[in-house]
Design a protein around this motif. Structure first.
Motif, short mmCIF file in Angstrom:
data_model
loop_
_atom_site.label_atom_id
_atom_site.label_comp_id
_atom_site.label_asym_id
_atom_site.label_seq_id
_atom_site.Cartn_x
_atom_site.Cartn_y
_atom_site.Cartn_z
N GLY A 124 0.79 -1.22 0.00
CA GLY A 124 0.00 0.00 0.00
C GLY A 124 0.82 1.27 0.00
O GLY A 124 0.56 2.20 -0.79
N GLY A 127 1.96 2.79 -3.38
CA GLY A 127 1.03 3.38 -4.33
C GLY A 127 0.26 2.35 -5.13
O GLY A 127 0.46 1.14 -5.02
N ARG A 128 -0.62 2.88 -5.98
CA ARG A 128 -1.54 2.03 -6.74
C ARG A 128 -0.81 1.06 -7.66
O ARG A 128 -1.23 -0.09 -7.81
N ASP A 129 0.31 1.47 -8.26
CA ASP A 129 1.00 0.60 -9.21
C ASP A 129 1.50 -0.67 -8.54
O ASP A 129 1.61 -1.72 -9.18
#
Length: 228
Positions: A124, A127-129
């Motif tokens: 987490g 980040g989203r990637d």
């Protein structure tokens, strides 16, 4: 638990003095739940060693059956590293069991919850990637840079010198060498290094016992060589 270890691997080792039979630790609810979870207090993920290994199949279990037993025993993740057809068969079999049996679905849901919690905690912050990787970019990161050297070093450090000082092995003139094993690649690599060596293959199955014929012929043949 106190060290915050995120995951452990359950091995396909049998502990007959503890369990009373040859059930591998990876399929033992006693070792994974009673000992690892309850007594030690481990709250991280448990991932199996490869579920296509003979250590867990032992010539009798179907891979999908073994995978179900592994989940029921307390594993959260299944490692299947050999063949896509086998992976697909396991996926279909376990998916059907989840749809058919609410109790088994609850077991998988508990395991998945533990895995998702670990992903959110560990990935987490990146980040989203990190949580939703782009499949088209996987090839750029797998294998990771330096992976080949890492595994070479791991293999080198895994060698244990039992006696003598001759590593790497360089046979003396006239020394009789026998390569004795179960894997074709072992013989191939051995003969590249020691082309004058002889070879002796013995069966990989059954896993936890040896064939009577091998117990007789391997020692008898080995006595004729200086180094095995």
């Amino acid at each position: 638990a106190r060290e915050g270890v995120p995951a452990v691997m359950s091995g396909h080792l049998a502990f007959p003095d503890i369990l009373g039979d040859l059930t591998p630790a990876s399929l033992s609810s006693y070792l994974l739940k009673k000992v690892l979870r309850d007594r030690i207090g481990f709250r991280g993920m448990v991932i199996t060693d490869d579920m296509e290994m003979e250590g867990v199949l032992n010539g009798t279990l179907d891979v999908a059956v073994a995978c179900r037993l592994a989940l029921e025993a307390g594993n959260d993740l299944l490692l299947l590293s050999h063949s896509p057809p086998s992976q697909e068969k396991v996926w279909q079999a376990l998916g059907a069991a989840m749809r058919r049996e609410p109790g088994f679905r609850a077991i998988v849901a508990e395991a998945a919850t533990r895995v998702l919690a670990a992903k959110l905690r560990l990935l987490g912050p990146r980040g989203r990637d990190a949580l939703f990787p782009d499949p088209d970019r996987v090839a750029a990161a797998v294998p990771a840079p330096g992976a080949a050297e890492f595994f070479r070093q791991s293999a080198a450090r895994a060698i244990t010198l039992v006696a003598g000082e001759r590593v790497p092995w360089r046979p003396a003139k006239g020394e009789r060498v026998l390569l004795c094993g179960q894997i074709d690649e072992f013989f191939h690599e051995g003969l590249v290094r020691w082309p004058e060596a002889d070879t002796l293959a013995f069966s990989y199955e059954p896993f936890y016992t040896a064939e009577a014929i091998d117990l007789e012929r391997v020692p008898e043949r080995a006595r004729r060589y200086d180094t095995v």
